[in-house]
Design a protein around this motif. Sequence first.
Motif, PDB file in Angstrom:
ATOM      1  N   ALA A 161       0.680  -1.303   0.073  1.00 20.38           N
ATOM      2  CA  ALA A 161       0.046   0.096  -0.068  1.00 20.38           C
ATOM      3  C   ALA A 161       0.793   1.180   0.079  1.00 20.38           C
ATOM      4  N   PRO A 162       1.824   1.533   0.854  1.00 20.05           N
ATOM      5  CA  PRO A 162       2.585   2.548   1.077  1.00 20.05           C
ATOM      6  C   PRO A 162       3.567   2.932  -0.290  1.00 20.05           C
ATOM      7  N   ALA A 163       3.952   1.618  -0.895  1.00 19.80           N
ATOM      8  CA  ALA A 163       4.915   2.013  -2.003  1.00 19.80           C
ATOM      9  C   ALA A 163       4.030   2.137  -3.372  1.00 19.80           C
ATOM     10  N   VAL A 164       2.899   1.550  -3.404  1.00 22.42           N
ATOM     11  CA  VAL A 164       1.957   2.038  -4.538  1.00 22.42           C
ATOM     12  C   VAL A 164       1.279   3.458  -4.390  1.00 22.42           C
ATOM     13  N   ALA A 165       1.068   3.828  -2.969  1.00 15.97           N
ATOM     14  CA  ALA A 165       0.475   5.007  -2.918  1.00 15.97           C
ATOM     15  C   ALA A 165       1.450   6.154  -3.262  1.00 15.97           C
ATOM     16  N   ALA A 166       2.829   5.882  -2.973  1.00 13.88           N
ATOM     17  CA  ALA A 166       3.962   6.845  -3.283  1.00 13.88           C
ATOM     18  C   ALA A 166       4.185   7.002  -4.931  1.00 13.88           C
ATOM     19  N   GLY A 167       3.523   5.950  -5.622  1.00 13.48           N
ATOM     20  CA  GLY A 167       3.957   6.082  -7.159  1.00 13.48           C
ATOM     21  C   GLY A 167       4.765   5.113  -7.764  1.00 13.48           C
ATOM     22  N   ASN A 168       5.171   3.954  -6.688  1.00 14.05           N
ATOM     23  CA  ASN A 168       5.975   3.086  -7.254  1.00 14.05           C
ATOM     24  C   ASN A 168       5.220   1.818  -7.736  1.00 14.05           C
ATOM     25  N   THR A 169       5.962   0.884  -8.420  1.00 13.29           N
ATOM     26  CA  THR A 169       5.234  -0.604  -8.293  1.00 13.29           C
ATOM     27  C   THR A 169       6.050  -1.548  -7.810  1.00 13.29           C
ATOM     28  N   VAL A 170       5.510  -2.616  -7.898  1.00  8.36           N
ATOM     29  CA  VAL A 170       5.691  -3.663  -6.932  1.00  8.36           C
ATOM     30  C   VAL A 170       5.887  -4.974  -7.330  1.00  8.36           C
ATOM     31  N   VAL A 171       7.100  -5.759  -7.120  1.00  7.18           N
ATOM     32  CA  VAL A 171       7.236  -7.260  -7.263  1.00  7.18           C
ATOM     33  C   VAL A 171       7.208  -7.673  -5.871  1.00  7.18           C
ATOM     34  N   PHE A 172       6.080  -8.485  -5.390  1.00  8.69           N
ATOM     35  CA  PHE A 172       5.972  -9.151  -4.047  1.00  8.69           C
ATOM     36  C   PHE A 172       6.208 -10.626  -4.117  1.00  8.69           C
ATOM     37  N   SER A 212      16.017  -9.828  -4.606  1.00 10.69           N
ATOM     38  CA  SER A 212      16.951  -9.031  -4.126  1.00 10.69           C
ATOM     39  C   SER A 212      18.044  -8.825  -4.773  1.00 10.69           C
ATOM     40  N   SER A 213      18.510  -9.456  -5.798  1.00  6.17           N
ATOM     41  CA  SER A 213      19.517  -9.008  -6.345  1.00  6.17           C
ATOM     42  C   SER A 213      19.260  -8.578  -8.158  1.00  6.17           C
ATOM     43  N   HIS A 214      17.927  -8.384  -8.193  1.00  2.00           N
ATOM     44  CA  HIS A 214      17.658  -8.140  -9.621  1.00  2.00           C
ATOM     45  C   HIS A 214      17.945  -6.756  -9.971  1.00  2.00           C
ATOM     46  N   ARG A 215      18.560  -6.632 -11.317  1.00  2.94           N
ATOM     47  CA  ARG A 215      19.084  -5.284 -11.664  1.00  2.94           C
ATOM     48  C   ARG A 215      17.952  -4.456 -11.897  1.00  2.94           C
ATOM     49  N   ASP A 216      16.580  -4.536 -11.682  1.00  2.39           N
ATOM     50  CA  ASP A 216      15.518  -3.620 -12.065  1.00  2.39           C
ATOM     51  C   ASP A 216      14.929  -3.156 -10.677  1.00  2.39           C
ATOM     52  N   ALA A 217      15.590  -3.702  -9.493  1.00  2.00           N
ATOM     53  CA  ALA A 217      14.814  -3.451  -8.076  1.00  2.00           C
ATOM     54  C   ALA A 217      15.595  -1.983  -7.778  1.00  2.00           C
ATOM     55  N   VAL A 232      19.541 -10.242   2.314  1.00  2.00           N
ATOM     56  CA  VAL A 232      19.082  -9.253   1.280  1.00  2.00           C
ATOM     57  C   VAL A 232      19.937  -8.071   1.175  1.00  2.00           C
ATOM     58  N   ALA A 233      20.354  -7.783   2.358  1.00  2.00           N
ATOM     59  CA  ALA A 233      21.275  -6.403   2.176  1.00  2.00           C
ATOM     60  C   ALA A 233      22.561  -6.855   1.232  1.00  2.00           C
ATOM     61  N   ARG A 234      22.993  -7.889   1.612  1.00  2.00           N
ATOM     62  CA  ARG A 234      24.401  -8.365   0.638  1.00  2.00           C
ATOM     63  C   ARG A 234      24.076  -8.040  -0.714  1.00  2.00           C
ATOM     64  N   ALA A 235      22.906  -8.936  -1.019  1.00  2.00           N
ATOM     65  CA  ALA A 235      22.123  -9.176  -2.404  1.00  2.00           C
ATOM     66  C   ALA A 235      21.831  -7.661  -3.344  1.00  2.00           C
ATOM     67  N   ALA A 236      21.263  -6.990  -2.083  1.00  2.00           N
ATOM     68  CA  ALA A 236      20.989  -5.356  -2.895  1.00  2.00           C
ATOM     69  C   ALA A 236      22.151  -4.710  -3.194  1.00  2.00           C
ATOM     70  N   ASP A 237      23.133  -5.013  -2.629  1.00  2.00           N
ATOM     71  CA  ASP A 237      24.489  -4.247  -2.841  1.00  2.00           C
ATOM     72  C   ASP A 237      24.317  -2.790  -2.399  1.00  2.00           C
ATOM     73  N   LEU A 238      24.437  -1.823  -3.229  1.00  2.00           N
ATOM     74  CA  LEU A 238      24.255  -0.365  -2.771  1.00  2.00           C
ATOM     75  C   LEU A 238      23.049   0.100  -2.857  1.00  2.00           C
ATOM     76  N   ARG A 239      22.082  -0.719  -3.173  1.00  2.00           N
ATOM     77  CA  ARG A 239      20.676   0.026  -3.227  1.00  2.00           C
ATOM     78  C   ARG A 239      20.040  -0.041  -1.976  1.00  2.00           C
TER      79      ARG A 239
END
Length: 469
Positions: A161-172, A212-217, A232-239
Amino acid sequence: MTEFGNVIDGVLCGSSGDGSDLVEPRTGTAYGRAPLSRAPEVDAAFAAATRAFETWRRTTPGERQAALLAVAAEIEQRRDEFVAAECRDTGKFPGLFETEELLPVTDQIRFFAGAARLLEGRAAGEYVGAHTSMVRREPLGVIAQIAPWNYPFMTAVWKIAPAVAAGNTVVFKPDEATPASAILLAEVCAKHLPPGVVNVVCGDRETGSLLSSHRDAAMVALTGSVRAGSAVARAADLRPVHLELGGNAPVLVFADADVARCAELVADAAFYNAGQDCTAPARVLVHEDVHDELVAALAAEAAHRIAAGPGREGGYAPLISQVQLDRVAGLVERRGSAEVVAGGQVEEGPGFYYQPTVVRGAGQKDELVQEETFGPVLTVQPFATEREAVALANDVRHGLAASVWTREAGRAMRVVADLDFGITWVNTHVTTAAEMPHGGFKETGGGKDLSLYGLEAYTRIKHVMVAWA
């Protein structure tokens, strides 16, 4: 066997990977199968979300509000379906789930729908001569989100809900054991939001790693264990990451507290959902003058639920799986010299039931105190002074929630200021409000759910400066 699928680009679809059995915690028997999604499905979901973002990001807050309000209304209209889906996956009691989770969650969707129109920023101004500066809050992009099994529906809403409300899209990604309510939610969203705004892919840890590691996240958000958060933090790298990683909540009870009322509310919070709640009371720290009185009151509360029986309203719910049942039982079995004053037994028969349990005499460094039990277990430890109570409370690696029980306002404010927990209640426990943040400190992570803080977490800040000439 019920067959479940992913929801990608607004369409219910299958998977190229294997499936996993879904097991009812009440009976221990499989009732369905869900996909174990792999790279093709994850890539398809991110591609759909990326396409949808280019349009969704440019919708007005009012348009996003209208869509989310429609989602909330349909959830209420189809509440029986959500109740059935969630309770089959988790073993929760239908009446309690509806009143304690489903209805509050629809209110939280409505909160975020309205909050989308109230994002705040600094006023535009001239901070350099002949130049006007302003701040834009913008959506981040495609958000990868991973949820746990203890509150599947609630966590899905708190993230989507907050992600979509802010204008993002989601892969859940829901937990592999409890996907049903998230799939149903995605089907509802597909009716009121453009295709690709909300995508649900089912799967296991491997699926989560792909998210977590997807280039488009643009961001990765997780509610789960410390171990999962680290991965997750390791896979997200600097994101950016948004993490809420567990509790082990202390309850500080002073000599002037209403012991009977405290025991009733703490037991309700500790034993609801079989204690599988990151904010659930776990460690009761009580002044030595009322220690024995509170132990007896908590033991009576546990005994009442045990007498009512497993799987019955007024009794107690099952744990999610045999693995979790074995884990909780093992922690109690390895308690050393501590005394079980109520419960402490695996329930014979079908399902994954562990009796509501109260343990006295555990030491501060004992595993049962230091580890988050995530089961229907309360430890009780005495203290002599306010300073000692705070020291015992803070001496764990988690920092999500705590509560203080006293009639003295000054003491309550002193102790609240010294507690290293992101949520601190006084004379209550686990009560939530959509307008207030939910999140912690230390190894719990720094993510905030609910409130405007939860909405802002899914935005980025851009400084725009315009020269006058």
